[in-house]
Design a protein around this motif. Structure first.
Motif: not given
Length: 435
Positions: A273, A276, A331-332, A334-336, A338-339
């Motif tokens: 996170k 990113s 976007i990366g 946001q993905q990090a 959530l992960r």
């Protein structure tokens, strides 16, 4: 006489050497010694540990300024007669000499200058890579330690199990030999001897099967410890039975909190996170064009003979403002995020499951009376004496032998289960909660 004696010793010395070598080839280690060797000699750990200075080198590289560019151009090695006639006396020579009188030369220097703090942001990005390398190493160490400890438990379990069969095999062999003599004398029927021989073969086969499993476990351990493949490895039984006094003092809530503090994979999710986020900042900085500072000297290529000039160049961000990379980095991020949230939930659930498994295994092991195994051994000795004295039948003896072996295996399985579940709990928490 002395010569003969020394010659005899010389001839026997290879035999003594081979016996000593055979003795040295059997390596007997405790669990603690195995772990110390593993931390020092495991090749995978040694290789992955180098990824940390590798990442630190990338931080160093990211902080370096780009080299200036120097170019020399428009150099004529000679001048034609016509050029000399046109230019007459030509240019003045360098200094007081005639060197370079009819020559032209151009020298330019360029230096790229990063704007919008790109170099600083790139260094920050690579610094996250260093922390990631450290946590990747910790994660590898965590996984390999679990594998090592599980293999040690398996090895001890197989050795103890084989010992049970080998002890009973020796006892049954003595009975079989005694019954064979009685059969030869005609005192007992041959069927009882045959049934004892069948039991002997069954015990021998089980012991042999366990030996093959021990060889397979040895292979895995020798790979983890980086030992010579010809070495025979034996793990001493100390540490197979766990001291569970500290288990009753564990709090599930504290275990869940400890998991969040010690799990390398959870720290990696947080670092992902952070990476990113810093990548997003770097891509936003890439919208601003970099500057190229220029300086040049021209001799004879301009209406000014010795021309010195300065300049600057930059890209005009009309069409390409790094929009795609910025969007991808956003976007990366946001993905990090959530992960990372998913990983938090995952480690919490894993901690609860690991604790429940340990509690269940410990409860079953504690349900077995402490002196039950000793009572089994005493009963077997009594049954063997009674059978030898013909006070019980062969069928009764065989039934008890089967029950004895089954119960000894249950006790061993229960101890192994607790050992493995404790290691899984330590693995899940990321710390040795129970030794």
């Amino acid at each position: 006489m002395r010569r003969i004696f020394y010659s005899f010793l010389f001839l026997l010395s290879p035999l003594f050497f081979s016996v000593a070598t055979a003795q040295q080839d059997t390596l007997r280690l405790t669990r603690v010694q195995c772990e110390a060797i593993f931390l020092k000699q495991n090749l995978q750990l040694m290789a992955d540990r180098l990824s940390i200075p590798h990442a630190e080198a990338m931080v160093l590289q990211a902080g370096l300024w780009p080299n200036p560019n120097v170019s020399i151009d428009e150099v004529n090695l000679w001048a034609t007669q016509k050029q000399v006639q046109v230019f007459g006396e030509g240019l003045k020579g360098l200094g007081n000499s005639n060197f370079g009188r009819n020559q032209q030369i151009s020298v330019s220097v360029e230096q790229l200058v990063f704007t919008a703090g790109k170099r600083k942001k790139l260094v920050a990005l690579e610094q996250v890579g260093v922390e990631q390398s450290k946590q990747y190493f910790e994660e590898l160490l965590r996984n390999l330690k679990l594998e090592l400890r599980q293999q040690l438990t398996t090895m001890q379990y197989l050795q103890l199990n084989r010992g049970i069969y080998e002890n009973q095999l020796q006892s049954v062999k003595q009975l079989t030999a005694a019954y064979q003599r009685q059969v030869q004398r005609g005192n007992i029927p041959r069927g009882e001897h045959t049934r004892l021989k069948a039991l002997e073969l069954e015990l021998a086969k089980n012991a042999n099967d366990l030996s093959q499993q021990i060889y397979a476990a040895q292979k895995e351990l020798k790979l983890l410890l980086h030992l010579d493949p010809t070495t025979t490895l034996e793990i001493l039984p100390a540490g197979f039975e766990r001291d569970l006094k500290g288990f009753d003092q564990l709090s599930l809530h504290q275990l869940v909190l400890a998991t969040k503090d010690h799990r390398p994979d959870l720290k990696l999710a947080q670092l992902d996170k952070d990476y990113s986020s810093r990548l997003y900042d770097y891509e936003r900085a890439m919208r601003v064009p970099d500057l190229t500072l220029k300086g040049g000297y021209d001799r004879g290529g301009n209406f000014m003979y010795n021309f010195i000039g300065f300049g600057v160049s930059l890209d005009l961000p009309f069409t390409n403002r790094n929009q795609g990379n910025i969007k991808a980095a956003q976007i990366g991020l946001q993905q990090a995020n959530l992960r990372q949230q998913l990983m938090v939930q995952t480690v919490e659930q894993e901690a609860v499951l690991a604790w429940q498994n340990v509690a269940s295994s410990v409860a079953f092991l504690r349900s077995i009376e402490q002196d039950y195994e000793a009572n089994l051994d005493d009963l077997l000795s009594g049954y063997t004496r009674a059978f030898t004295s013909r006070n019980i039948s062969l069928l009764e003896y065989l039934d008890f032998m089967e029950a004895y072996l089954g119960n000894k295996k249950i006790i061993l399985d229960a101890t192994r289960e607790v050992n493995e579940r404790v290691e899984e709990l330590n693995y899940t928490i990321g710390q040795d909660i129970l030794k």
